[in-house]
Design a protein around this motif. Structure first.
Motif, PDB file in Angstrom:
ATOM      1  N   LYS A 109      12.793 -21.661 -20.916  1.00  0.00           N
ATOM      2  CA  LYS A 109      12.621 -22.285 -22.229  1.00  0.00           C
ATOM      3  C   LYS A 109      13.552 -23.476 -22.415  1.00  0.00           C
ATOM      4  O   LYS A 109      13.144 -24.536 -22.893  1.00  0.00           O
ATOM      5  CB  LYS A 109      12.852 -21.249 -23.327  1.00  0.00           C
ATOM      6  N   GLU A 110      14.817 -23.304 -22.068  1.00  0.00           N
ATOM      7  CA  GLU A 110      15.787 -24.392 -22.119  1.00  0.00           C
ATOM      8  C   GLU A 110      16.666 -24.307 -20.891  1.00  0.00           C
ATOM      9  O   GLU A 110      16.957 -23.215 -20.397  1.00  0.00           O
ATOM     10  CB  GLU A 110      16.647 -24.321 -23.390  1.00  0.00           C
ATOM     11  N   GLN A 111      17.097 -25.464 -20.393  1.00  0.00           N
ATOM     12  CA  GLN A 111      17.991 -25.520 -19.247  1.00  0.00           C
ATOM     13  C   GLN A 111      19.198 -26.380 -19.598  1.00  0.00           C
ATOM     14  O   GLN A 111      19.082 -27.372 -20.318  1.00  0.00           O
ATOM     15  CB  GLN A 111      17.260 -26.098 -18.025  1.00  0.00           C
ATOM     16  N   ASN A 112      20.335 -25.976 -19.087  1.00  0.00           N
ATOM     17  CA  ASN A 112      21.583 -26.660 -19.417  1.00  0.00           C
ATOM     18  C   ASN A 112      22.206 -27.294 -18.185  1.00  0.00           C
ATOM     19  O   ASN A 112      22.020 -26.812 -17.062  1.00  0.00           O
ATOM     20  CB  ASN A 112      22.577 -25.675 -20.045  1.00  0.00           C
ATOM     21  N   PHE A 113      22.944 -28.365 -18.418  1.00  0.00           N
ATOM     22  CA  PHE A 113      23.721 -29.011 -17.359  1.00  0.00           C
ATOM     23  C   PHE A 113      24.978 -29.594 -17.981  1.00  0.00           C
ATOM     24  O   PHE A 113      25.133 -29.602 -19.202  1.00  0.00           O
ATOM     25  CB  PHE A 113      22.898 -30.088 -16.643  1.00  0.00           C
ATOM     26  N   GLN A 114      25.890 -30.041 -17.136  1.00  0.00           N
ATOM     27  CA  GLN A 114      27.204 -30.483 -17.584  1.00  0.00           C
ATOM     28  C   GLN A 114      27.097 -31.780 -18.398  1.00  0.00           C
ATOM     29  O   GLN A 114      26.796 -32.841 -17.854  1.00  0.00           O
ATOM     30  CB  GLN A 114      28.094 -30.706 -16.353  1.00  0.00           C
ATOM     31  N   PRO A 115      27.341 -31.727 -19.715  1.00  0.00           N
ATOM     32  CA  PRO A 115      27.175 -32.927 -20.549  1.00  0.00           C
ATOM     33  C   PRO A 115      28.222 -34.008 -20.283  1.00  0.00           C
ATOM     34  O   PRO A 115      27.930 -35.195 -20.403  1.00  0.00           O
ATOM     35  CB  PRO A 115      27.301 -32.387 -21.975  1.00  0.00           C
ATOM     36  N   ASP A 263      16.252 -23.193 -11.824  1.00  0.00           N
ATOM     37  CA  ASP A 263      17.210 -23.215 -12.933  1.00  0.00           C
ATOM     38  C   ASP A 263      18.574 -23.755 -12.515  1.00  0.00           C
ATOM     39  O   ASP A 263      19.603 -23.331 -13.031  1.00  0.00           O
ATOM     40  CB  ASP A 263      17.362 -21.818 -13.554  1.00  0.00           C
ATOM     41  N   LYS A 264      18.586 -24.708 -11.592  1.00  0.00           N
ATOM     42  CA  LYS A 264      19.819 -25.384 -11.191  1.00  0.00           C
ATOM     43  C   LYS A 264      19.744 -26.832 -11.683  1.00  0.00           C
ATOM     44  O   LYS A 264      19.715 -27.777 -10.902  1.00  0.00           O
ATOM     45  CB  LYS A 264      19.996 -25.331  -9.678  1.00  0.00           C
ATOM     46  N   MET A 265      19.692 -26.982 -12.995  1.00  0.00           N
ATOM     47  CA  MET A 265      19.473 -28.296 -13.576  1.00  0.00           C
ATOM     48  C   MET A 265      20.661 -29.229 -13.362  1.00  0.00           C
ATOM     49  O   MET A 265      20.492 -30.452 -13.289  1.00  0.00           O
ATOM     50  CB  MET A 265      19.166 -28.160 -15.067  1.00  0.00           C
ATOM     51  N   ASP A 266      21.865 -28.681 -13.240  1.00  0.00           N
ATOM     52  CA  ASP A 266      23.023 -29.514 -12.928  1.00  0.00           C
ATOM     53  C   ASP A 266      22.784 -30.300 -11.648  1.00  0.00           C
ATOM     54  O   ASP A 266      23.002 -31.512 -11.581  1.00  0.00           O
ATOM     55  CB  ASP A 266      24.276 -28.644 -12.757  1.00  0.00           C
ATOM     56  N   ASP A 323      22.998 -34.640 -24.259  1.00  0.00           N
ATOM     57  CA  ASP A 323      23.404 -33.384 -24.882  1.00  0.00           C
ATOM     58  C   ASP A 323      23.572 -32.244 -23.894  1.00  0.00           C
ATOM     59  O   ASP A 323      23.968 -31.132 -24.276  1.00  0.00           O
ATOM     60  CB  ASP A 323      22.387 -32.984 -25.960  1.00  0.00           C
ATOM     61  N   GLY A 324      23.284 -32.484 -22.607  1.00  0.00           N
ATOM     62  CA  GLY A 324      23.448 -31.436 -21.605  1.00  0.00           C
ATOM     63  C   GLY A 324      22.420 -30.331 -21.701  1.00  0.00           C
ATOM     64  O   GLY A 324      22.653 -29.211 -21.212  1.00  0.00           O
ATOM     65  N   ASN A 325      21.284 -30.629 -22.318  1.00  0.00           N
ATOM     66  CA  ASN A 325      20.244 -29.621 -22.502  1.00  0.00           C
ATOM     67  C   ASN A 325      18.879 -30.271 -22.285  1.00  0.00           C
ATOM     68  O   ASN A 325      18.676 -31.426 -22.638  1.00  0.00           O
ATOM     69  CB  ASN A 325      20.348 -29.036 -23.922  1.00  0.00           C
ATOM     70  N   SER A 326      17.936 -29.521 -21.682  1.00  0.00           N
ATOM     71  CA  SER A 326      16.614 -30.091 -21.439  1.00  0.00           C
ATOM     72  C   SER A 326      15.525 -29.053 -21.680  1.00  0.00           C
ATOM     73  O   SER A 326      15.772 -27.845 -21.633  1.00  0.00           O
ATOM     74  CB  SER A 326      16.509 -30.627 -20.006  1.00  0.00           C
TER      75      SER A 326
END
Length: 355
Positions: A109-115, A263-266, A323-326
């Protein structure tokens, strides 16, 4: 499957087949070769360790594009080189990151990475846009400037960009490496579970052979480029900005999308944005200096519409990634922007020829 295309393009060259066939087969052959080059570089990097390995990955990250662009430059296709450089930046920021966020967002649903790293990369991309914009602005806002003046300005700007690129490597690999470690945590865990000791001699040999293969196929691609684009009805600017960068970046495209779906969006964002930074801060300046050395002048005076497209790409990519989110919708926005830009380049009659 695409590896069998390489001999076809070489045979076609010696048997004097249609330029369009050679152009298509050579382009397709570069894709798996670029993949092998990336794999070999990663395997060698494991043996060299994090610092030297990271430097090697950064250096060879865009080796395919650099080889292709250098051969085109040597052949006098300066406009194609410039279009390919701007197209690589646009493609990585919009097409690659767009597909990564879209396909990754369909699974998560949402993926995060280092902002913080994303914002630093955004600042570096802003510098790249400024550096590419100013020589063109000087050219269009001044009268009586000679080509030598723009060339000298471009050489000075190139030296600054390469210096900044080296400092970004120092920052990301040494002084502030902890900002970039988040995306690598899962990879390190996997390596601890399954110890891997690559054969250095084998992979160095593979890298040398594949690099030679990329050079040969790039030579065939460039030789057939002018006649092939006429036969296929491809506009010169569209070929340089859209078609050639997709070929050169195919392996990185696959990597960024694959890791995003895990899920390795970084890591995915790092590949997409990092590749664009390498093109802007390293590959483009190196080609300017190389052209000066080999007597085939190239400057940073780009087609204004290319710069508009690059600036738009950087603007929306920075806005979405800050924002570090996608999510999948943000991926769609990037892909839609790329499609609109692609259509604009297809109908833009900016370059009458490729030189």
């Amino acid at each position: 499957m695409l590896t069998v295309v390489s001999p076809i393009s070489i045979v076609g060259h010696f048997l004097h087949w249609s330029e369009a066939i050679i152009f298509i087969t050579a382009g397709l052959a570069i894709i798996p070769l670029a993949g092998f080059m990336g794999t070999a570089t990663e395997e060698i990097a494991v043996v060299l360790g994090p610092n030297l390995g990271g430097l090697m990955n950064a250096t060879f990250g865009n080796a395919t594009e650099l080889i292709l662009a250098f051969i085109a430059l040597k052949s006098g296709l300066v406009q194609v080189v410039k279009a390919t450089l701007s197209g690589s930046i646009i493609g990585n920021l919009l097409l690659v990151m767009g597909f990564a966020m879209f396909l990754g967002g369909l699974r998560y649903k949402e993926q995060n990475f280092q902002p913080t790293a994303a914002r630093l990369n955004a600042s570096s991309m802003n510098l790249a846009v400024i550096a590419l914009l100013l020589p063109t602005a000087v050219q269009y806002t001044s009268t009586g400037l000679t080509d030598n003046t723009i060339q000298t300005l471009s050489i000075g700007v190139s030296i600054v960009l390469i210096s900044v690129y080296l400092l970004t490597l120092l920052f990301s690999m040494k002084t502030h490496s902890y900002l970039y470690d988040v995306g690598m945590a899962e990879n390190e865990t996997e390596e601890e579970e399954t110890p891997h000791k690559p054969n250095l001699v084998l992979w160095v040999g593979v890298l040398l052979i594949v690099t030679l293969g990329v050079a040969v196929e790039s030579e065939l691609l460039v030789e057939s480029l002018e006649k092939a684009t006429e036969v296929l009805g491809l506009p010169a600017l569209f070929t340089g900005v859209i078609f050639l960068p997709i070929i050169g970046n195919a392996a990185e495209h696959a990597t960024a999308i694959t890791v995003a779906m895990k899920d390795k969006m970084d890591l995915s964002v790092s590949v997409a944005v990092g590749s664009s930074l390498q093109i802007a801060l390293f590959v483009a300046p190196v080609l300017v200096l190389a052209g000066w050395i080999i007597g085939q002048p190239m400057d940073l005076n780009f087609n204004p519409f290319e710069l508009v497209a690059v600036a738009v790409s950087v603007l929306i990519a920075n806005s979405i990634s800050s924002d570090g989110n996608s999510n999948w919708l943000e991926g769609v926005l990037l892909l839609a922007t790329y499609t609109v830009i692609g259509l604009a380049f297809y109908f833009h009659p900016a370059i009458e020829g490729l030189r």
